[in-house]
Each structure stands twice: as C-alpha cells, then as structure tokens.
Design an enzyme around this catalytic site. Structure first.
Site, mmCIF file in Angstrom:
data_model
loop_
_atom_site.group_PDB
_atom_site.id
_atom_site.type_symbol
_atom_site.label_atom_id
_atom_site.label_comp_id
_atom_site.label_asym_id
_atom_site.label_seq_id
_atom_site.Cartn_x
_atom_site.Cartn_y
_atom_site.Cartn_z
ATOM 1 N N GLU A 78 0.861 -1.200 0.000
ATOM 2 C CA GLU A 78 0.000 0.000 0.000
ATOM 3 C C GLU A 78 0.885 1.234 0.000
ATOM 4 O O GLU A 78 2.007 1.181 0.507
ATOM 5 C CB GLU A 78 -0.805 0.082 1.312
ATOM 6 C CG GLU A 78 -1.852 -0.940 1.488
ATOM 7 C CD GLU A 78 -2.451 -0.870 2.895
ATOM 8 O OE1 GLU A 78 -2.838 0.233 3.324
ATOM 9 O OE2 GLU A 78 -2.497 -1.918 3.547
ATOM 10 N N LYS A 135 2.130 4.711 1.620
ATOM 11 C CA LYS A 135 2.142 5.196 3.004
ATOM 12 C C LYS A 135 1.721 6.669 2.967
ATOM 13 O O LYS A 135 2.488 7.532 2.528
ATOM 14 C CB LYS A 135 3.543 5.050 3.594
ATOM 15 C CG LYS A 135 3.588 5.361 5.064
ATOM 16 C CD LYS A 135 4.931 4.969 5.648
ATOM 17 C CE LYS A 135 4.929 5.124 7.145
ATOM 18 N NZ LYS A 135 4.564 6.472 7.589
ATOM 19 N N ASP A 190 0.852 10.451 3.896
ATOM 20 C CA ASP A 190 1.537 11.411 4.766
ATOM 21 C C ASP A 190 0.483 12.207 5.526
ATOM 22 O O ASP A 190 0.066 13.276 5.102
ATOM 23 C CB ASP A 190 2.390 12.334 3.884
ATOM 24 C CG ASP A 190 3.413 13.082 4.698
ATOM 25 O OD1 ASP A 190 3.549 12.788 5.900
ATOM 26 O OD2 ASP A 190 4.083 13.963 4.128
ATOM 27 N N TYR A 210 -8.243 7.294 5.372
ATOM 28 C CA TYR A 210 -7.965 6.077 4.605
ATOM 29 C C TYR A 210 -7.549 5.020 5.619
ATOM 30 O O TYR A 210 -6.554 5.198 6.331
ATOM 31 C CB TYR A 210 -6.846 6.305 3.588
ATOM 32 C CG TYR A 210 -7.269 7.200 2.436
ATOM 33 C CD1 TYR A 210 -7.826 6.657 1.285
ATOM 34 C CD2 TYR A 210 -7.130 8.575 2.510
ATOM 35 C CE1 TYR A 210 -8.229 7.470 0.228
ATOM 36 C CE2 TYR A 210 -7.531 9.404 1.463
ATOM 37 C CZ TYR A 210 -8.077 8.837 0.326
ATOM 38 O OH TYR A 210 -8.476 9.647 -0.709
ATOM 39 N N LYS A 226 10.742 4.089 2.364
ATOM 40 C CA LYS A 226 10.627 5.554 2.289
ATOM 41 C C LYS A 226 11.158 6.066 0.951
ATOM 42 O O LYS A 226 12.172 5.570 0.447
ATOM 43 C CB LYS A 226 11.434 6.196 3.423
ATOM 44 C CG LYS A 226 10.866 5.928 4.804
ATOM 45 C CD LYS A 226 9.470 6.469 4.917
ATOM 46 C CE LYS A 226 8.985 6.781 6.272
ATOM 47 N NZ LYS A 226 9.459 7.924 6.942
ATOM 48 N N CYS A 282 29.991 41.436 13.254
ATOM 49 C CA CYS A 282 28.666 40.835 13.425
ATOM 50 C C CYS A 282 27.605 41.754 12.809
ATOM 51 O O CYS A 282 27.592 42.955 13.107
ATOM 52 C CB CYS A 282 28.400 40.636 14.916
ATOM 53 S SG CYS A 282 26.684 40.244 15.269
ATOM 54 N N CYS A 339 25.469 43.189 16.134
ATOM 55 C CA CYS A 339 26.049 44.065 17.171
ATOM 56 C C CYS A 339 27.357 44.729 16.718
ATOM 57 O O CYS A 339 27.931 45.519 17.460
ATOM 58 C CB CYS A 339 26.283 43.272 18.456
ATOM 59 S SG CYS A 339 27.647 42.106 18.323
ATOM 60 N N CYS A 373 30.689 35.467 16.657
ATOM 61 C CA CYS A 373 30.562 36.878 17.042
ATOM 62 C C CYS A 373 31.114 36.990 18.457
ATOM 63 O O CYS A 373 30.772 36.184 19.324
ATOM 64 C CB CYS A 373 29.085 37.268 17.001
ATOM 65 S SG CYS A 373 28.713 38.678 18.032
ATOM 66 N N CYS A 384 25.517 41.329 22.274
ATOM 67 C CA CYS A 384 24.916 41.090 20.960
ATOM 68 C C CYS A 384 23.458 40.662 21.159
ATOM 69 O O CYS A 384 23.174 39.646 21.785
ATOM 70 C CB CYS A 384 25.690 40.002 20.227
ATOM 71 S SG CYS A 384 24.936 39.576 18.655
HETATM 72 O O1 I6G Z 1 1.924 4.027 10.216
HETATM 73 C C1 I6G Z 1 1.452 3.128 9.348
HETATM 74 C C2 I6G Z 1 1.008 3.521 8.107
HETATM 75 C C3 I6G Z 1 0.502 2.599 7.211
HETATM 76 C C4 I6G Z 1 1.391 1.765 9.728
HETATM 77 C C5 I6G Z 1 0.885 0.821 8.812
HETATM 78 C C6 I6G Z 1 0.444 1.261 7.547
HETATM 79 O O2 I6G Z 1 -0.023 0.312 6.735
HETATM 80 C C7 I6G Z 1 -0.354 0.688 5.419
HETATM 81 N N1 I6G Z 1 0.837 -0.485 9.163
HETATM 82 C C8 I6G Z 1 1.273 -0.862 10.371
HETATM 83 C C9 I6G Z 1 1.255 -2.319 10.722
HETATM 84 C C10 I6G Z 1 1.763 0.064 11.276
HETATM 85 N N2 I6G Z 1 1.822 1.367 10.962
HETATM 86 C C11 I6G Z 1 2.265 -0.340 12.609
#
Ligand code: I6G
Length: 698
Positions: free
Chosen positions: A137, A139, A141, A246, A337, A430, A433, A448, A454
């Site tokens: 899936e 992640k 934000d 979601y 990430k 600086c 001052c 400085c 200052c």
């Molecule tokens: O922080 C999270 C975002 C999305 C998640 C997560 C997630 O699954 C799509 N799944 C788990 C098992 C955990 N944190 C702990």
C-alpha cells in the site's frame, strides 16, 4: 424499485409523520427516523467514500432537513450517531489523554533496493518459505488514528500519540465525512480500525485559496493542515476542513474472526464502510516489491494524496504471527521511504545568522520554491568550509533538498548557469552588534565576540534559558523573547524575574490575562533542579546529559564551579573540551555575575543526592558500558531511563558506533536500530530491559 422511488416513498412517510405528529406513535417515529438516518448514512457513503452520488444534491438536502426536523420535534430520539452530528459539537478546553487498548506500533524503515531484498531474505529465513506474498500500500503522509466501534457505533477515536497513549479526538473525527458513524456489513461487536487522516491535494489547494481570500495564514502542507484540524478544540472548525480517512488496518480484539490474509483484512474493513486506498496490491517476493515501488514512484504525483513511501506486509496472517516483533515494530512489515525531494532554485542573497554561542551560520535566501509539500525560501549553507567545498555563489542556480521536517539545505550549485554571481564572504563584524567576528579552526567556525552585548546572541540565550529542558517557562515563546530583547526589557536571564505586568502588556499579542499567566510561570520557574540550571545557563558544549552528570557527581553549584580539570574529566560524560569550556566559563567575570544575579533574584536550586562510583554495584550488566538509547518506551521517559542507566554506571551516548556495547531500543527505533543490527551490537528491547533493571533493583 429504483432510488428515486425510494426517496419519494421516504419523503411521503416523513411528511405524514411530521404533519400529524400527535397521531404518530413513538415506535412509528423511531422506525422512520432509523430508516431515514440509515438512508442518509448510505448517501454519505456513496458520495464521500465511493465518489458515486446516490441521489441528487436537492434530494439529499431535503432529506437532511427532514432528519433535522424530526430530531428537533421528537426529543426522545437518540441522535448521538446521526448524520447531523457531522457539523461539530461543543468546544473542549483540552483533549483527554487515553491509553490505547492495543499499542499502536511503528514500522521499520527501508530506503534502498538492498534494504527490500534484505527484508524479504530475513522473512524467507524466518518462515522457511522462498516465495513469499506481500500486501502493498502507499504510506499516506497524514496523521495516524485509531477509531473504536462497539455494536457497530463509533465509540471513541485516539491519535497515535506515543503509541501507548494518545489524545481523544472523537468529536473531530466524527465530523470527517467518510468516517462511518455506524458500521455496515458484518462488523464484529467490538472493532478498532486504524488509518491515516489526510487532506487530499486538490482540497488542500482550495482550503488555502479560501484562507488567502479571508486574509488568514496559509497552511504549509496538507499534513500540517490535517494535523492542525484534528487538534482543534472546537469541532465546528474541524468540520469545515476537508479531512479524509484512509483505513490501513485493524487492532484485533476478541470477537473478530481474523481472515487468512492481510489483503482480506483490508476487504473486511472496506465492507464495514471505510475507504481504503485504490492502490492495494499483492505481489511476490523482493522482485514484486521493487516492481510495485517503481510503479508507485511513477504515479505518485497523480495520486490524490501526498505519500512519503510505501508499506509492505507479509500477506499471510499466520506467517505474520510467526515473524513476530522487534523493538515494537512488526518484523513482517516494512515502510519503504521515498528519497528526500530535491528541487532547483536560485540564491538571491546570503545572510549570517548568529546562534546562542555566537556561532555564525550562513543562510541562503532563496527564490521561493515548493519542495516536499512546503514553500521553502531559506536553506542552510552550514559554514564557510562547506561553501568553499561546494563552490556556491550568490546568484547561483542551486539544488536544494528537504528531508522530513529538517532544515532544507543547499546540496550543490549548477555552475553551467552561472552568470553575474558574487562570492560569499564572511563579514568581519557581526551584522547585529558589529563586534569583531573571530574565525576558529581555519574557517570552519566563525563566532561573534559580542557575547551578551549582541542582541542576536541574547535572544537565543534567553530562548535556551526558558526552554522546556531548562527553566521551562511556559508561555514565554520566541516572539515574546524577541520583543523583550529588542525593547531592552531583558538583557540577561535574571531580567526575566524583574518583569512587571506593565512591561508585558505593552508587547504585541499580550493581553492582561496572558501577561498574568506568564508572570506566574516565570515565578514558578524559580524552583529549579541543579541539572536544569547548569543546562539553562548555556555553557558551551554542556548539554542536558552532561549537566545531569555534573549535578549528580558534584551535588552543588559551588562544587561544580570550583572543580578542576582532572575532577571534571573523571566523570563519564565529560570530555576534555567540555572540561576546558567549564573552566573557562567560571573564569569569566560576566558569567560569574550572571549566575550571582540569578541566585539573588530568588532562584532556589534543588540539589540532587550525590552519587559516588563506590555506591554502584559493579557487577550490574550496565556498569561501564557504552549505551545508546533510541525510540520511545512504555514505562520510562527517555530522560528518566538515561538517568537510571547512568546511575548504574553506564555511559549513554547519542550515536551507534563500533564502540557501542548495547542499544536500548524502544518503539520507533529507526536508523540507530538498523545500524546496531549491521554492526552486530547487542540489542535490548523494553521487555528485556525491564527484566534486567528489576533483577538489579532486587
Ligand atoms: O503508520 C502506518 C502507516 C501505514 C502503519 C501501517 C500502515 O499500513 C499501510 N501499518 C502498520 C502495521 C503500522 N503502521 C504499525
């Protein structure tokens, strides 16, 4: 019968009940009320979750008003979970902090193809299966949330908080249009659904356009806007924000028949009325994960929401159970990430910022540019050595990078576009001052020399003095400190203790009540632990840990001030540079005067019980060990844990290296855990730690 007929039939029944309200029995009213609210819940589901309106806007408005009419006319109706509650309820004075029934875990992170292959390999070794299936899936934000339902009705909602306890934000969550107030389908009697609250990109743009029209402050990015909305004490404000949920998982409680796969779990959540992302997929092995990553990287910009990575989970639930957990993160899941975003812009000028100790940092003022969802107009250039090494000039086109919430930095210039640029030169004086700037370590550090004369240094020193880990003066924010210093009401920390109501009410945004509150916090900060005091007075390189070590070892301010070099470096946390800085600090008459004045204006120091090495049982497993503490813990704050381990004779340091003996890994341990694993360093989680500490205190 089609929907149009359903709507007409409902309207006729309702008109009859409303017109003839005295003639209708309570049961008749209850029945039609139930039917109507179910119908409107369903319309909301089709509109907000499936994006397929079931009825026209006009019919919806008409039915909604009929529902409100019923609730106003028949006061015996229970409207707690009615669609009419979406507009918000009473204003709270604060949020309650509530313990999660099941911990909200965090995820281990991966950043590269190698990390993904290693994740798959680890799980192959653990399960003995070579061709593992993963549920994948994006992640999102946003802000993680846990929502509890009993008998199909929304009971309460908690933010993630520290994973152990979170803030109860039920009233705000109930205003989110795609959060079911009543579950559909075959939901268990008790269920906890977890997900991410976000504001979609398009809605974010409209929200900011509206704010701009009203002359209000703009939100930096969708995540900040979502988090700020959920933390509104007035749920009517939250109700006006285009929040969305979601769902991504279930906190499994008794009564839920866990399916065989993660994928099926997501379908269960969906069947109860929750929105899940359209991008859920099941893939095979590391190859499948990498292909999913490539695909999502490609469509990332077209997704309706911001994402900062992807999440991979072992699909088979029985295999998840076999894999188990490490340091409060599931071994069977990984957050992959995305790399920090980099964009191109131009350096318009360079300013020199003065820090608390006088250290000068060159800051590039940029042509504003959007990066990682925020508009950036400043980036650090670190120091003159870095400028030289990167060969950056004023007027250059440059690449800048922003990772997470850290200060953006200039990565490199693009010399191919260089025209009419000028060199960056460290000023001799600086800019605030005008004192001489001294250059140390062959250009690496410039300072400085204005010291307390200052105003730039003074502002930073007062901010440090008042900060949470120092004197902890609640309500004394940066903007107030800046005004106090500019108006010369505060030149040294002890001036804070001489401030009057008249001084404070003249400041911008300070009314009588906030001024009185601030005076009360200043007064209550007078009782101060010795360690906090040492930290607050801002001795160069003496941080929180070393301040505590000094307080514990010497027990009083007089003893610390008179300690010689050898006595200082005999302490675990004090190195040679720190010892030199301490001695220099106490030799300086200005510093002696500052401390004297603070004590004269009523600061009362609380001295700790002195701990000598001979009191420590040298056989304990932490004695003389170099430890790194990372992540968060259920039963300890990090500070308390550090203190406790130091009292066993351990040396607590900030980063993992070959010299580290143990990593104490709590929840969300992140990169330090990964480094410790790669260096084969002993890792202790909270459970093992509790056992060791308990054994020691017996
Ligand atoms: O922080 C999270 C975002 C999305 C998640 C997560 C997630 O699954 C799509 N799944 C788990 C098992 C955990 N944190 C702990």
């Amino acid at each position: 019968m089609n929907i149009k007929d359903d709507v007409e039939k409902l309207k006729r029944k309702l008109e009859h009940v409303i017109a003839d309200s005295k003639m209708s029995s309570e049961l008749e009213v209850q029945t039609i009320y139930h039917e109507l609210s179910q119908f409107i819940h369903n319309c909301n589901y089709y509109y907000h979750t499936l994006d397929k309106p079931l009825v026209s806007d006009r019919d919806y408005d008409e039915l909604y008003h009929l529902l409100k009419n019923l609730e106003e006319r028949f006061l015996f109706l229970d409207s707690t979970h009615s669609p009419t509650t979406r507009v918000g309820a009473k204003v709270l004075s604060s949020f309650n902090v509530v313990k999660h029934k099941l911990q909200m875990l965090s995820l281990s992170n991966g950043f590269s193809e190698e990390d993904i292959k290693a994740f798959d390999k680890r799980l192959q070794d653990l399960t003995g299966i070579s061709d593992l299936q993963y549920e994948c899936e994006p992640k999102l934000d946003g802000l993680a949330i846990s929502i509890h339902y009993q008998d199909g009705k929304l009971l309460y909602a908690l933010t993630r908080g520290d994973g152990t306890e979170g803030e109860e934000v039920t009233e705000n969550v109930k205003t989110i249009r795609n959060v079911p107030l009543v579950l559909s389908g075959n939901a268990p009697r008790y269920v906890e659904v977890r997900g991410e609250i976000v504001i979609n990109k398009a809605d974010f743009l409209s929200l900011n356009q509206q704010s701009e029209k009203k002359g209000q402050k703009l939100f930096a990015n969708p995540r900040n806007a979502a988090a700020g909305s959920i933390r509104q004490l007035d749920s009517k404000i939250a109700a006006k924000r285009p929040l969305k949920l979601y769902a991504y998982g279930i906190g499994v409680h008794e009564g839920y028949a866990v399916p065989n796969t993660q994928y099926q779990m997501m379908q269960d959540v969906h069947s109860w009325g929750f929105q899940i992302t359209n991008e859920v997929e099941v893939v095979s092995g590391a190859k499948g994960l990498i292909a999913y990553y490539n695909k999502l990287s490609h469509i990332r910009a077209d997704l309706p929401y911001d994402i900062d990575g992807l999440v991979y989970k072992l699909n088979e639930i029985s295999k998840q159970q076999e894999a188990g957990f490490i340091a409060k993160a599931p071994r069977w899941a990984l957050a992959h990430k995305f790399p920090a975003e980099e964009v191109e812009t131009e350096i318009e000028r360079v300013d020199f910022q003065i820090g608390r100790t006088g250290a000068i940092t060159p800051v590039a003022r940029l042509k504003p540019v959007a990066v990682g969802g925020v508009i950036v107009s400043n980036a650090t250039l670190h120091n003159m050595d870095e400028i030289k090494r990167k060969d950056v000039h004023i007027g250059d086109r440059v690449i800048i990078r922003r990772a997470g919430d850290v200060i953006p930095e200039v990565v490199r210039p693009l010399p191919q576009y260089r025209r009419n640029t000028t060199s960056i030169v460290m000023p001799e004086n600086c800019p605030v001052c005008h004192s001489k700037i001294e250059i140390i370590n062959d250009q690496a550090v410039a300072r400085c020399t204005g010291d307390w004369l200052c105003k730039a240094q003074t502002k930073e020193r007062i901010k440090h003095f008042a900060s949470r880990k120092a004197a902890d003066i609640d309500g004394l924010g940066d903007k107030i400190i800046e005004q106090l210093v500019d108006k010369e009401l505060v030149k040294l920390p002890d001036d804070l203790y001489q401030l009057t109501l008249t001084d404070l009410v003249q400041l911008e945004r300070m009314a009588r009540k906030s001024s009185l509150n601030l005076l009360a916090s200043i007064a209550s900060s007078k009782k101060l632990d010795l360690a906090r005091f040492i930290y607050a007075i801002g001795i160069r390189d003496i941080g929180e840990v070393s301040s505590k070590a000094l307080a514990l070892h010497f027990g009083s301010l007089e003893n610390i001030a008179s300690a010689n070099f050898d006595a200082l470096i005999s302490i675990n946390d004090i190195g040679e540079v720190m010892a030199k800085n301490l001695i220099e600090f106490w030799q300086n008459q200005n510093n002696q005067d500052m401390v004297k004045r603070l004590l004269e204006c009523g600061i009362e120091l609380i001295n700790p019980e002195v701990q000598t090495v001979s009191q420590i049982d040298e056989d304990n497993p932490f004695f003389n060990k170099t430890l790194v503490i990372t992540g968060s813990f259920n039963d300890f704050s990090r500070d308390k844990l550090k203190e406790k381990l130091q009292s066993y004779g351990a040396k607590c340091v900030g980063s993992v290296s070959k010299k580290t003996d143990m990593l104490i890994a709590g929840d969300k341990a992140g990169s330090k855990l990964e480094k410790a694993q790669s260096l084969n360093i002993k890792i202790i989680d909270e459970r093992e730690l509790s056992v060791l500490l308990n054994n020691e205190s017996k």
